[in-house]
Write a protein that holds these residues in place. Structure first.
Motif, PDB file in Angstrom:
ATOM      1  N   UNK A 151       0.743  -1.158   0.108  1.00 14.19           N
ATOM      2  CA  UNK A 151      -0.063   0.084  -0.044  1.00 14.19           C
ATOM      3  C   UNK A 151       0.822   1.221  -0.120  1.00 14.19           C
ATOM      4  N   UNK A 152       2.079   1.145  -0.217  1.00 13.77           N
ATOM      5  CA  UNK A 152       3.073   2.208   0.167  1.00 13.77           C
ATOM      6  C   UNK A 152       2.735   3.457  -0.981  1.00 13.77           C
ATOM      7  N   UNK A 153       2.383   3.023  -2.128  1.00 17.53           N
ATOM      8  CA  UNK A 153       2.290   4.020  -3.182  1.00 17.53           C
ATOM      9  C   UNK A 153       0.629   4.452  -3.439  1.00 17.53           C
ATOM     10  N   UNK A 154      -0.155   4.017  -2.399  1.00 15.83           N
ATOM     11  CA  UNK A 154      -1.659   4.266  -2.555  1.00 15.83           C
ATOM     12  C   UNK A 154      -1.839   5.578  -2.096  1.00 15.83           C
ATOM     13  N   UNK A 182     -15.561   8.505   6.772  1.00 17.42           N
ATOM     14  CA  UNK A 182     -15.277   8.699   8.384  1.00 17.42           C
ATOM     15  C   UNK A 182     -13.887   9.255   8.389  1.00 17.42           C
ATOM     16  N   UNK A 183     -13.053   8.496   7.728  1.00 17.02           N
ATOM     17  CA  UNK A 183     -11.536   8.966   7.899  1.00 17.02           C
ATOM     18  C   UNK A 183     -10.755   8.885   6.480  1.00 17.02           C
ATOM     19  N   UNK A 184      -9.765   9.726   6.074  1.00 20.13           N
ATOM     20  CA  UNK A 184      -8.756   9.357   5.069  1.00 20.13           C
ATOM     21  C   UNK A 184      -7.479   9.516   5.556  1.00 20.13           C
ATOM     22  N   UNK A 185      -6.619   8.777   4.842  1.00 24.53           N
ATOM     23  CA  UNK A 185      -5.104   8.920   5.105  1.00 24.53           C
ATOM     24  C   UNK A 185      -4.452   8.940   3.618  1.00 24.53           C
ATOM     25  N   UNK A 186      -3.594   9.837   3.653  1.00 25.76           N
ATOM     26  CA  UNK A 186      -2.798   9.814   2.244  1.00 25.76           C
ATOM     27  C   UNK A 186      -1.487   9.020   2.337  1.00 25.76           C
ATOM     28  N   UNK A 208      -8.612   7.857  15.252  1.00 26.12           N
ATOM     29  CA  UNK A 208      -7.513   8.128  14.584  1.00 26.12           C
ATOM     30  C   UNK A 208      -7.293   6.977  13.557  1.00 26.12           C
ATOM     31  N   UNK A 209      -6.929   7.577  12.291  1.00 24.51           N
ATOM     32  CA  UNK A 209      -6.603   6.616  11.200  1.00 24.51           C
ATOM     33  C   UNK A 209      -5.282   6.482  10.952  1.00 24.51           C
ATOM     34  N   UNK A 210      -4.564   5.311  10.963  1.00 23.97           N
ATOM     35  CA  UNK A 210      -3.137   5.247  10.607  1.00 23.97           C
ATOM     36  C   UNK A 210      -3.030   4.301   9.516  1.00 23.97           C
ATOM     37  N   UNK A 211      -1.688   4.153   9.193  1.00 22.42           N
ATOM     38  CA  UNK A 211      -1.229   3.118   8.288  1.00 22.42           C
ATOM     39  C   UNK A 211       0.103   2.415   8.593  1.00 22.42           C
ATOM     40  N   UNK A 212       0.244   1.231   8.306  1.00 21.99           N
ATOM     41  CA  UNK A 212       1.514   0.453   8.595  1.00 21.99           C
ATOM     42  C   UNK A 212       1.970  -0.068   7.161  1.00 21.99           C
ATOM     43  N   UNK A 216       3.282  -3.704   6.897  1.00 23.51           N
ATOM     44  CA  UNK A 216       2.284  -4.892   7.148  1.00 23.51           C
ATOM     45  C   UNK A 216       1.131  -4.721   5.997  1.00 23.51           C
ATOM     46  N   UNK A 217       1.094  -3.625   5.262  1.00 24.59           N
ATOM     47  CA  UNK A 217       0.018  -3.578   4.236  1.00 24.59           C
ATOM     48  C   UNK A 217      -1.406  -3.389   4.847  1.00 24.59           C
ATOM     49  N   UNK A 218      -1.431  -2.672   5.940  1.00 21.61           N
ATOM     50  CA  UNK A 218      -2.611  -2.655   6.778  1.00 21.61           C
ATOM     51  C   UNK A 218      -3.002  -0.797   7.402  1.00 21.61           C
ATOM     52  N   UNK A 219      -4.104  -0.835   7.286  1.00 15.35           N
ATOM     53  CA  UNK A 219      -4.643   0.577   7.847  1.00 15.35           C
ATOM     54  C   UNK A 219      -5.420   0.251   9.024  1.00 15.35           C
ATOM     55  N   UNK A 220      -5.290   1.247  10.030  1.00 15.53           N
ATOM     56  CA  UNK A 220      -5.994   1.059  11.204  1.00 15.53           C
ATOM     57  C   UNK A 220      -7.095   2.262  11.521  1.00 15.53           C
ATOM     58  N   UNK A 221      -8.090   1.896  12.330  1.00 16.08           N
ATOM     59  CA  UNK A 221      -8.741   3.109  12.587  1.00 16.08           C
ATOM     60  C   UNK A 221      -9.023   2.844  14.231  1.00 16.08           C
ATOM     61  N   UNK A 222      -8.375   3.424  14.953  1.00 17.20           N
ATOM     62  CA  UNK A 222      -8.558   3.481  16.520  1.00 17.20           C
ATOM     63  C   UNK A 222      -9.986   4.421  16.791  1.00 17.20           C
ATOM     64  N   UNK A 223     -10.729   3.784  17.543  1.00 14.09           N
ATOM     65  CA  UNK A 223     -12.014   4.278  17.942  1.00 14.09           C
ATOM     66  C   UNK A 223     -11.927   4.561  19.386  1.00 14.09           C
TER      67      UNK A 223
END
Length: 111
Positions: free
Chosen positions: A28-31, A48-52, A68-72, A75-82
């Motif tokens: 997902x690095x280039x997305x 709800x949330x966007x991350x670039x 809070x939205x974040x990306x790793x 790990x090719x993973x995006x998180x949403x901490x609620x």
């Protein structure tokens, strides 16, 4: 084309916390944009949330200061901490990349 799998939903009491994950089938690095949407019963799907790719985040007013939205990329993973969840956060939460959607994960907040 990218497959997305959400997880982490469940039942939580109002005021509690939950972390959703969205695992992608490829790097997902280039997305540029990865988004979380939600859809409550009888309502339209809402953003709800966007991350670039650069880590910039944007939130809906209804969740600003709580989610809070974040990306790793490793790990090719995006998180949403609620955090400080409310009953009105109850919905199916979806991850979105381009025109690709996951199957969704149900979040239910009890009062």
């Amino acid at each position: 084309q990218v497959q997305l799998v959400e997880s982490g939903g469940g039942l939580v009491q109002a005021g509690g916390s939950l972390r959703l994950s969205c695992a992608a089938s490829r790097n997902i690095f280039s997305i540029n944009y990865i988004r979380w949407y939600r859809q409550a019963p009888g309502k339209q799907r809402e953003l709800v949330a966007t991350i670039t790719s650069g880590g910039t985040t944007v939130y809906a007013d209804s969740v600003k200061g709580r989610f809070i939205i974040s990306r790793d990329n490793a790990k090719n993973t995006v998180y949403l901490q609620m955090n400080s969840v409310k009953p009105e956060d109850t919905a199916v939460y979806y991850c979105n990349v381009y025109t690709n959607w996951g199957q969704g994960t149900q979040v239910t907040v009890s009062s």
